[in-house]
Design an enzyme around this catalytic site. Structure first.
Site, PDB file in Angstrom:
ATOM      1  N   ASN A   7       8.046 -48.529 -27.540  1.00 54.18           N
ATOM      2  CA  ASN A   7       8.623 -47.752 -28.637  1.00 54.18           C
ATOM      3  C   ASN A   7       9.580 -46.715 -28.044  1.00 54.18           C
ATOM      4  O   ASN A   7       9.172 -45.876 -27.228  1.00 54.18           O
ATOM      5  CB  ASN A   7       7.497 -47.061 -29.425  1.00 54.18           C
ATOM      6  CG  ASN A   7       8.006 -46.384 -30.681  1.00 54.18           C
ATOM      7  OD1 ASN A   7       9.024 -45.714 -30.667  1.00 54.18           O
ATOM      8  ND2 ASN A   7       7.272 -46.533 -31.766  1.00 54.18           N
ATOM      9  N   ARG A  18      20.389 -32.618 -28.753  1.00 49.34           N
ATOM     10  CA  ARG A  18      21.623 -32.000 -28.296  1.00 49.34           C
ATOM     11  C   ARG A  18      22.874 -32.552 -28.966  1.00 49.34           C
ATOM     12  O   ARG A  18      23.976 -32.069 -28.720  1.00 49.34           O
ATOM     13  CB  ARG A  18      21.764 -32.200 -26.767  1.00 49.34           C
ATOM     14  CG  ARG A  18      20.860 -31.326 -25.942  1.00 49.34           C
ATOM     15  CD  ARG A  18      21.297 -29.870 -25.943  1.00 49.34           C
ATOM     16  NE  ARG A  18      22.606 -29.696 -25.349  1.00 49.34           N
ATOM     17  CZ  ARG A  18      22.825 -29.450 -24.054  1.00 49.34           C
ATOM     18  NH1 ARG A  18      21.784 -29.358 -23.228  1.00 49.34           N
ATOM     19  NH2 ARG A  18      24.039 -29.283 -23.593  1.00 49.34           N
ATOM     20  N   HIS A  43      10.873 -46.988 -34.979  1.00 48.45           N
ATOM     21  CA  HIS A  43      10.258 -46.544 -36.231  1.00 48.45           C
ATOM     22  C   HIS A  43      11.214 -45.560 -36.896  1.00 48.45           C
ATOM     23  O   HIS A  43      11.052 -44.343 -36.781  1.00 48.45           O
ATOM     24  CB  HIS A  43       8.903 -45.890 -35.941  1.00 48.45           C
ATOM     25  CG  HIS A  43       8.093 -45.615 -37.156  1.00 48.45           C
ATOM     26  ND1 HIS A  43       6.718 -45.685 -37.181  1.00 48.45           N
ATOM     27  CD2 HIS A  43       8.452 -45.262 -38.416  1.00 48.45           C
ATOM     28  CE1 HIS A  43       6.269 -45.374 -38.386  1.00 48.45           C
ATOM     29  NE2 HIS A  43       7.307 -45.115 -39.146  1.00 48.45           N
ATOM     30  N   ARG A  45      12.774 -43.194 -39.594  1.00 43.54           N
ATOM     31  CA  ARG A  45      12.254 -42.457 -40.738  1.00 43.54           C
ATOM     32  C   ARG A  45      13.413 -41.949 -41.581  1.00 43.54           C
ATOM     33  O   ARG A  45      14.539 -41.822 -41.096  1.00 43.54           O
ATOM     34  CB  ARG A  45      11.361 -41.306 -40.262  1.00 43.54           C
ATOM     35  CG  ARG A  45      10.009 -41.805 -39.739  1.00 43.54           C
ATOM     36  CD  ARG A  45       9.095 -40.638 -39.397  1.00 43.54           C
ATOM     37  NE  ARG A  45       7.721 -41.072 -39.202  1.00 43.54           N
ATOM     38  CZ  ARG A  45       7.220 -41.500 -38.044  1.00 43.54           C
ATOM     39  NH1 ARG A  45       7.991 -41.556 -36.976  1.00 43.54           N
ATOM     40  NH2 ARG A  45       5.947 -41.874 -37.952  1.00 43.54           N
ATOM     41  N   HIS A  50      14.692 -39.195 -35.281  1.00 45.69           N
ATOM     42  CA  HIS A  50      14.733 -39.866 -33.972  1.00 45.69           C
ATOM     43  C   HIS A  50      15.583 -41.129 -34.105  1.00 45.69           C
ATOM     44  O   HIS A  50      16.803 -41.045 -34.096  1.00 45.69           O
ATOM     45  CB  HIS A  50      13.341 -40.113 -33.384  1.00 45.69           C
ATOM     46  CG  HIS A  50      12.264 -40.429 -34.378  1.00 45.69           C
ATOM     47  ND1 HIS A  50      12.293 -41.523 -35.196  1.00 45.69           N
ATOM     48  CD2 HIS A  50      11.116 -39.755 -34.666  1.00 45.69           C
ATOM     49  CE1 HIS A  50      11.206 -41.543 -35.939  1.00 45.69           C
ATOM     50  NE2 HIS A  50      10.473 -40.483 -35.653  1.00 45.69           N
ATOM     51  N   GLU A  70       9.071 -50.679 -37.298  1.00 39.07           N
ATOM     52  CA  GLU A  70       7.931 -50.109 -38.011  1.00 39.07           C
ATOM     53  C   GLU A  70       8.420 -49.177 -39.112  1.00 39.07           C
ATOM     54  O   GLU A  70       9.470 -48.549 -38.984  1.00 39.07           O
ATOM     55  CB  GLU A  70       7.065 -49.276 -37.058  1.00 39.07           C
ATOM     56  CG  GLU A  70       6.452 -50.027 -35.912  1.00 39.07           C
ATOM     57  CD  GLU A  70       5.616 -49.114 -35.029  1.00 39.07           C
ATOM     58  OE1 GLU A  70       4.792 -49.654 -34.261  1.00 39.07           O
ATOM     59  OE2 GLU A  70       5.773 -47.872 -35.109  1.00 39.07           O
ATOM     60  N   THR A 100       3.809 -38.133 -36.981  1.00 38.66           N
ATOM     61  CA  THR A 100       3.642 -39.479 -36.454  1.00 38.66           C
ATOM     62  C   THR A 100       2.667 -40.204 -37.374  1.00 38.66           C
ATOM     63  O   THR A 100       2.040 -39.588 -38.237  1.00 38.66           O
ATOM     64  CB  THR A 100       3.123 -39.449 -35.006  1.00 38.66           C
ATOM     65  OG1 THR A 100       3.095 -40.780 -34.465  1.00 38.66           O
ATOM     66  CG2 THR A 100       1.733 -38.842 -34.930  1.00 38.66           C
ATOM     67  N   HIS A 190      -0.920 -46.812 -30.742  1.00 39.22           N
ATOM     68  CA  HIS A 190      -1.006 -45.375 -30.986  1.00 39.22           C
ATOM     69  C   HIS A 190      -1.899 -44.741 -29.929  1.00 39.22           C
ATOM     70  O   HIS A 190      -3.107 -44.937 -29.910  1.00 39.22           O
ATOM     71  CB  HIS A 190      -1.526 -45.024 -32.384  1.00 39.22           C
ATOM     72  CG  HIS A 190      -1.036 -43.668 -32.833  1.00 39.22           C
ATOM     73  ND1 HIS A 190       0.111 -43.510 -33.579  1.00 39.22           N
ATOM     74  CD2 HIS A 190      -1.510 -42.418 -32.610  1.00 39.22           C
ATOM     75  CE1 HIS A 190       0.313 -42.227 -33.813  1.00 39.22           C
ATOM     76  NE2 HIS A 190      -0.658 -41.540 -33.228  1.00 39.22           N
ATOM     77  N   GLY A 213       4.727 -45.940 -26.943  1.00 39.99           N
ATOM     78  CA  GLY A 213       5.934 -45.143 -26.827  1.00 39.99           C
ATOM     79  C   GLY A 213       5.699 -43.796 -26.191  1.00 39.99           C
ATOM     80  O   GLY A 213       6.119 -43.528 -25.076  1.00 39.99           O
ATOM     81  N   HIS A 214       4.980 -42.905 -26.877  1.00 35.88           N
ATOM     82  CA  HIS A 214       4.868 -41.509 -26.444  1.00 35.88           C
ATOM     83  C   HIS A 214       4.326 -41.391 -25.025  1.00 35.88           C
ATOM     84  O   HIS A 214       4.927 -40.729 -24.164  1.00 35.88           O
ATOM     85  CB  HIS A 214       3.987 -40.732 -27.417  1.00 35.88           C
ATOM     86  CG  HIS A 214       3.888 -39.276 -27.106  1.00 35.88           C
ATOM     87  ND1 HIS A 214       4.897 -38.383 -27.389  1.00 35.88           N
ATOM     88  CD2 HIS A 214       2.902 -38.558 -26.509  1.00 35.88           C
ATOM     89  CE1 HIS A 214       4.545 -37.175 -26.988  1.00 35.88           C
ATOM     90  NE2 HIS A 214       3.337 -37.255 -26.452  1.00 35.88           N
TER      91      HIS A 214
END
Length: 241
Positions: A7, A18, A43, A45, A50, A70, A100, A190, A213-214
């Site tokens: 992700n 930035r 994902h 939104r 992001h 997603e 999230t 997750h 991802g994270h």
């Protein structure tokens, strides 16, 4: 072998902080593919904080591995998926203001909605995965909606893993066994990390795909992106031994 889909939302967060195009999200996704990932997850939104819708369109043009999109199936998201036609769409019931994803679908209460959306995506040849908590009845409900796969929401597993690994994974094994009985493919995602990934795969080796991802992007700050992708692939392999 369980596939690794990376992700890249957090890469887009850094870019957006930035303005401009550093880091280049498309270039990063291509590099992650080159480093050995089996797919890319995004994902988007509604607030575009992001990944942006145009990122998704641009990624589809260049990726050679699977693209997994997603999101909550609001009208704009559905239109984007139908336009881009990724290999997979993962339906997630996140609120617009959610930091999230924080819960899976109640596949029985939302059966009509999920069935209709799934059918629309199937018309375009898109594989549908439904994000669910590790509850067998929700897995069975996803099958009743016509899903191809479920993605088990692994936040509770990750949170409880350090204290009691066996207890943490037990609900996921039960849900995964239900998915297998229902003939569903199985994803997970997750808060999976280098610390807990191998154990998860060891208990549920029929997992088709993990979406990470994270933790992976955080680890890349220390180990470098190429090495980090390799480390996650190694943990997946370790889980199958």
């Amino acid at each position: 072998m369980t596939k690794l889909s990376v992700n890249i939302n957090k890469i887009a967060v850094v870019r957006n902080s930035r303005g401009g195009n550093l880091p280049d999200v498309i270039r990063a996704a291509q590099a992650i593919e080159r480093f050995g990932a089996d797919g890319i997850t995004v994902h988007p939104r509604p607030d575009a904080r992001h990944i942006r819708y145009d990122d998704v369109r641009n990624l589809k043009r260049v990726l050679t591995t699977e693209l997994n999109i997603e999101g909550n199936p609001i009208p704009s998201f559905v239109d984007l998926v139908l336009e881009v036609q990724p290999a997979q769409v993962t339906l997630v019931p996140d609120a617009p203001d959610a930091i999230t994803s924080n819960a899976g679908w109640d596949t029985m209460a939302h059966r009509d909605l999920l069935t209709g959306i799934t059918a629309r995506f199937h018309e375009r040849g898109i594989r549908v995965s439904i994000f669910v908590d590790p509850r067998p009845e929700m897995v069975a409900g996803a099958r009743a909606c016509g899903a191809d796969r479920v993605e088990l929401y692994t936040e509770a597993y990750a949170r409880e893993y350090a204290a009691d690994p066996a207890r943490a994974v037990a609900p996921y094994v039960a849900a995964a066994e239900e998915a297998r009985r229902q003939g569903l493919g199985l994803n997970a995602g997750h808060d999976l990390s280098l610390e807990n990934l191998a154990a998860y795969i060891r208990h549920i080796p029929w997992t088709d795909e993990v979406s990470i991802g994270h933790a992976l992007i955080c680890d890349a700050l220390w180990y470098g992106l190429e090495n980090t992708v390799a480390l996650y692939k190694r943990e997946i392999k370790k889980g199958t031994l």
